[in-house]
Design a protein around this motif. Structure first.
Motif, PDB file in Angstrom:
ATOM      1  N   PRO A 211       0.802  -1.225   0.000  1.00  0.00           N
ATOM      2  CA  PRO A 211       0.000   0.000   0.000  1.00  0.00           C
ATOM      3  C   PRO A 211       0.832   1.271   0.000  1.00  0.00           C
ATOM      4  CG  PRO A 211      -0.105  -1.089   2.148  1.00  0.00           C
ATOM      5  CD  PRO A 211       0.575  -2.034   1.211  1.00  0.00           C
ATOM      6  N   GLN A 212       2.121   1.191   0.361  1.00  0.00           N
ATOM      7  CA  GLN A 212       2.982   2.359   0.362  1.00  0.00           C
ATOM      8  C   GLN A 212       3.542   2.669  -1.025  1.00  0.00           C
ATOM      9  OE1 GLN A 212       3.356   4.428   3.028  1.00  0.00           O
ATOM     10  NE2 GLN A 212       1.767   3.087   3.859  1.00  0.00           N
ATOM     11  N   HIS A 213       3.410   1.736  -1.955  1.00  0.00           N
ATOM     12  CA  HIS A 213       3.928   1.940  -3.304  1.00  0.00           C
ATOM     13  C   HIS A 213       2.837   1.590  -4.314  1.00  0.00           C
ATOM     14  CE1 HIS A 213       7.656   1.698  -1.005  1.00  0.00           C
ATOM     15  NE2 HIS A 213       8.235   2.347  -1.984  1.00  0.00           N
ATOM     16  N   GLN A 214       2.321   2.630  -4.981  1.00  0.00           N
ATOM     17  CA  GLN A 214       1.318   2.435  -6.015  1.00  0.00           C
ATOM     18  C   GLN A 214       2.021   2.429  -7.377  1.00  0.00           C
ATOM     19  OE1 GLN A 214      -1.723   1.835  -4.843  1.00  0.00           O
ATOM     20  NE2 GLN A 214      -0.850   2.197  -2.813  1.00  0.00           N
ATOM     21  N   PHE A 215       1.438   1.707  -8.313  1.00  0.00           N
ATOM     22  CA  PHE A 215       2.066   1.629  -9.625  1.00  0.00           C
ATOM     23  C   PHE A 215       1.068   1.934 -10.730  1.00  0.00           C
ATOM     24  CE2 PHE A 215       4.740  -0.968  -6.890  1.00  0.00           C
ATOM     25  CZ  PHE A 215       5.973  -0.413  -7.170  1.00  0.00           C
ATOM     26  N   HIS A 216       1.507   2.767 -11.638  1.00  0.00           N
ATOM     27  CA  HIS A 216       0.738   3.117 -12.828  1.00  0.00           C
ATOM     28  C   HIS A 216       0.624   1.876 -13.704  1.00  0.00           C
ATOM     29  CE1 HIS A 216      -0.188   5.072 -16.662  1.00  0.00           C
ATOM     30  NE2 HIS A 216      -0.406   6.202 -16.009  1.00  0.00           N
ATOM     31  N   PRO A 217      -0.500   1.667 -14.388  1.00  0.00           N
ATOM     32  CA  PRO A 217      -0.591   0.525 -15.312  1.00  0.00           C
ATOM     33  C   PRO A 217       0.264   0.758 -16.556  1.00  0.00           C
ATOM     34  CG  PRO A 217      -2.557   1.884 -15.442  1.00  0.00           C
ATOM     35  CD  PRO A 217      -1.743   2.434 -14.299  1.00  0.00           C
ATOM     36  N   THR A 218       0.339  -0.266 -17.400  1.00  0.00           N
ATOM     37  CA  THR A 218       1.155  -0.178 -18.618  1.00  0.00           C
ATOM     38  C   THR A 218       0.348   0.352 -19.796  1.00  0.00           C
ATOM     39  OG1 THR A 218       0.671  -2.500 -19.067  1.00  0.00           O
ATOM     40  CG2 THR A 218       2.713  -2.022 -17.882  1.00  0.00           C
ATOM     41  N   ALA A 219      -0.525   1.295 -19.525  1.00  0.00           N
ATOM     42  CA  ALA A 219      -1.339   1.963 -20.541  1.00  0.00           C
ATOM     43  C   ALA A 219      -1.662   3.351 -20.011  1.00  0.00           C
ATOM     44  CB  ALA A 219      -2.623   1.179 -20.811  1.00  0.00           C
ATOM     45  N   PRO A 220      -1.975   4.296 -20.892  1.00  0.00           N
ATOM     46  CA  PRO A 220      -2.293   5.642 -20.406  1.00  0.00           C
ATOM     47  C   PRO A 220      -3.524   5.636 -19.504  1.00  0.00           C
ATOM     48  CG  PRO A 220      -1.869   5.649 -22.774  1.00  0.00           C
ATOM     49  CD  PRO A 220      -1.968   4.217 -22.371  1.00  0.00           C
ATOM     50  N   ASP A 221      -3.466   6.409 -18.447  1.00  0.00           N
ATOM     51  CA  ASP A 221      -4.610   6.651 -17.570  1.00  0.00           C
ATOM     52  C   ASP A 221      -5.245   7.953 -18.066  1.00  0.00           C
ATOM     53  OD1 ASP A 221      -6.199   7.793 -15.543  1.00  0.00           O
ATOM     54  OD2 ASP A 221      -5.022   6.918 -13.931  1.00  0.00           O
ATOM     55  N   PRO A 222      -6.434   7.918 -18.673  1.00  0.00           N
ATOM     56  CA  PRO A 222      -6.982   9.122 -19.323  1.00  0.00           C
ATOM     57  C   PRO A 222      -7.186  10.300 -18.374  1.00  0.00           C
ATOM     58  CG  PRO A 222      -8.626   7.368 -19.215  1.00  0.00           C
ATOM     59  CD  PRO A 222      -7.326   6.757 -18.835  1.00  0.00           C
ATOM     60  N   VAL A 223      -7.583  10.026 -17.139  1.00  0.00           N
ATOM     61  CA  VAL A 223      -7.754  11.116 -16.175  1.00  0.00           C
ATOM     62  C   VAL A 223      -6.398  11.696 -15.805  1.00  0.00           C
ATOM     63  CG1 VAL A 223      -8.584  11.731 -13.879  1.00  0.00           C
ATOM     64  CG2 VAL A 223      -9.903  10.145 -15.306  1.00  0.00           C
ATOM     65  N   LEU A 224      -5.426  10.827 -15.570  1.00  0.00           N
ATOM     66  CA  LEU A 224      -4.082  11.293 -15.228  1.00  0.00           C
ATOM     67  C   LEU A 224      -3.450  12.043 -16.394  1.00  0.00           C
ATOM     68  CD1 LEU A 224      -2.063  11.166 -12.854  1.00  0.00           C
ATOM     69  CD2 LEU A 224      -1.027   9.200 -13.990  1.00  0.00           C
ATOM     70  N   VAL A 225      -3.681  11.578 -17.614  1.00  0.00           N
ATOM     71  CA  VAL A 225      -3.156  12.273 -18.790  1.00  0.00           C
ATOM     72  C   VAL A 225      -3.671  13.708 -18.816  1.00  0.00           C
ATOM     73  CG1 VAL A 225      -3.214  12.402 -21.306  1.00  0.00           C
ATOM     74  CG2 VAL A 225      -2.802  10.212 -20.196  1.00  0.00           C
ATOM     75  N   ARG A 226      -4.958  13.880 -18.513  1.00  0.00           N
ATOM     76  CA  ARG A 226      -5.533  15.225 -18.514  1.00  0.00           C
ATOM     77  C   ARG A 226      -4.868  16.114 -17.461  1.00  0.00           C
ATOM     78  NH1 ARG A 226     -10.435  13.814 -18.228  1.00  0.00           N
ATOM     79  NH2 ARG A 226     -10.955  14.274 -16.055  1.00  0.00           N
ATOM     80  N   ARG A 227      -4.648  15.555 -16.266  1.00  0.00           N
ATOM     81  CA  ARG A 227      -3.999  16.338 -15.207  1.00  0.00           C
ATOM     82  C   ARG A 227      -2.545  16.639 -15.563  1.00  0.00           C
ATOM     83  NH1 ARG A 227      -7.422  14.319 -10.978  1.00  0.00           N
ATOM     84  NH2 ARG A 227      -9.463  15.089 -11.638  1.00  0.00           N
ATOM     85  N   LEU A 228      -1.846  15.651 -16.125  1.00  0.00           N
ATOM     86  CA  LEU A 228      -0.462  15.887 -16.562  1.00  0.00           C
ATOM     87  C   LEU A 228      -0.411  16.944 -17.661  1.00  0.00           C
ATOM     88  CD1 LEU A 228       1.210  12.351 -16.733  1.00  0.00           C
ATOM     89  CD2 LEU A 228       2.106  14.327 -15.488  1.00  0.00           C
ATOM     90  N   GLN A 229      -1.355  16.872 -18.586  1.00  0.00           N
ATOM     91  CA  GLN A 229      -1.372  17.849 -19.681  1.00  0.00           C
ATOM     92  C   GLN A 229      -1.580  19.260 -19.145  1.00  0.00           C
ATOM     93  OE1 GLN A 229      -1.026  16.900 -23.230  1.00  0.00           O
ATOM     94  NE2 GLN A 229      -0.386  19.028 -23.032  1.00  0.00           N
ATOM     95  N   GLU A 230      -2.481  19.404 -18.177  1.00  0.00           N
ATOM     96  CA  GLU A 230      -2.698  20.720 -17.569  1.00  0.00           C
ATOM     97  C   GLU A 230      -1.418  21.230 -16.923  1.00  0.00           C
ATOM     98  OE1 GLU A 230      -5.844  19.851 -14.888  1.00  0.00           O
ATOM     99  OE2 GLU A 230      -7.416  19.866 -16.416  1.00  0.00           O
TER     100      GLU A 230
END
Length: 412
Positions: free
Chosen positions: A73-92
């Protein structure tokens, strides 16, 4: 220049990769660069925080719904595909800060690949493990240790990863890797040639520059000797307390040694952490929550540090830290470890998985204090190659070189 570091986990998460990204961010800032960090959000940290001159953005995405599937639980991992919500936040964030360099360190790269970067920006990727080609990030096939997997194939990877993650999670991760194209990456920074060969087949050499992981120049600053250490000579193991790190192998070698000394193991426990049974003549102690300064003090006090890894360790910051503390090292000749340990000069290398050879190497050093001192001093000198003051300028030079050429436009 303006730099955005992108990584799955960041402080308060702890670990070697987290320490490297945090140190890199602050070293770049000290050199006058404007640095921000983008990482996955955490329930125990605010969305935005400031560390000196470094701003940390913890971004929420669909990935947060995967927390219940995480083994740690102390280490979360991004999946091996784009996360559309995260992409939007990163783009902003990218549109607002307009970084010259977006530097990805982990599977958040998959969301970075979906970004529309400003014309002058470049995407740089550090490769700290085998996660570009292996869903387990280890290059271990079906838990067969002591030799690296020969390479990915869809059926083999699905079968192998299913035994590790379970079929649903493994299928998503493996198919995501198989579908990913890295043509938008302007420059790859693998930690060494061994990792480059394993993860970047077919990539043009002009898009690859090896830059090692590194430690703070002050990593070996004096610290009080921890009270839990034995009074006399002892062997030290530091790392995840699992089979891939060779802990059971070391326990076997410890019992076979002709010299009876205590064995001290430090590191986080895992599901496969073995039960270590010592004897009155050869006691074993295990410590799973030790602050980093105390670990460095343990390195400095150890007679020998054993790194008996049975997986192709990409680099192994434990070796660098042990050498920086002046400790002689006995390590497996696998993965990137031979790039750190110069056999007979800064330490000894033994075949992976060979308990008899490991025991003999440990015995030889315990019986020869003069050689231990010689190896320790040579290791202390060699470790300076992996200090921040030596490596961070290499990172900056890599940034400058990639900014001076056109953006990548390949299919790989």
């Amino acid at each position: 220049m303006r730099v955005l570091q992108v990584t799955d986990n960041y402080a308060p998460a702890t670990g070697g990769l987290e320490r490297v990204v945090q140190l890199l961010s602050h070293e770049l800032s000290a050199l006058g660069h404007t640095v921000a960090v983008a990482t996955l959000d955490r329930p125990d940290a605010p969305p935005t925080s400031v560390e000196g001159d470094v701003t940390v953005h913890r971004l929420a995405g669909l990935t947060r719904r995967l927390r219940r599937f995480s083994a740690d639980p102390q280490h979360q991992f991004h999946p091996t595909a784009p996360d559309p919500v995260l992409v939007r936040r990163l783009q902003e964030l990218v549109d607002r800060t307009r970084p010259d360099i977006v530097h990805a360190h982990s599977w958040m790269l998959h969301s970075c690949l979906a970004l529309r970067l400003p014309p002058g920006s470049r995407l740089v990727v550090s490769i700290h493990d085998y996660g570009l080609v292996c869903a387990k990030k280890t290059l271990i096939h079906d838990e067969t240790l002591d030799a690296a997997c020969a390479g990915p194939s869809l059926r083999k990877c699905l079968s192998c990863a299913s035994g590790f993650y379970g079929r649903p999670k493994a299928t998503a991760l493996v198919l995501g890797l198989a579908a990913t194209r890295f043509g938008k990456v302007d420059l790859f920074l693998p930690v060494n040639e061994a990792v480059a060969r394993a993860t970047l087949p077919g990539v043009a050499p002009t898009r690859i520059r090896c830059v090692p992981s590194f430690v703070a120049d002050s990593v070996a600053a004096p610290a009080p000797r921890p009270a839990f250490l034995p009074d006399n000579d002892f062997l030290l193991f530091v790392g995840a307390l699992g089979e891939h790190k060779g802990l059971s192998l070391l326990a076997t070698a410890h019992q076979r040694m002709t010299t009876p000394v205590p064995l001290v193991a430090i590191g986080p426990r895992r599901a496969d952490t073995p039960t270590l049974a010592g004897t009155p003549e050869r006691p074993v102690s295990v410590h799973d929550s030790v602050p980093h300064p105390a670990i460095m003090a343990a390195f400095a006090a150890a007679a020998v540090v054993a790194v008996p890894s049975r997986w192709p360790e990409p680099q192994g910051l434990v070796v660098t830290e042990a050498m920086a503390a002046g400790a002689p090292v006995v390590a497996s000749s696998i993965g990137g470890l031979p790039t750190l340990v110069d056999h007979g000069l800064t330490g000894l290398l033994v075949p992976p998985g060979d308990a008899t050879a490991l025991a003999a190497a440990l015995d030889s050093l315990l019986a020869d204090p003069t050689t231990r001192r010689r190896l320790g001093e040579a290791g202390r000198t060699a470790a300076r190659r992996y200090f921040a003051s030596e490596v961070v300028p290499q990172v900056v030079d890599a940034y400058d070189s990639v900014l001076a050429r056109p953006r990548a436009s390949t299919t790989r």
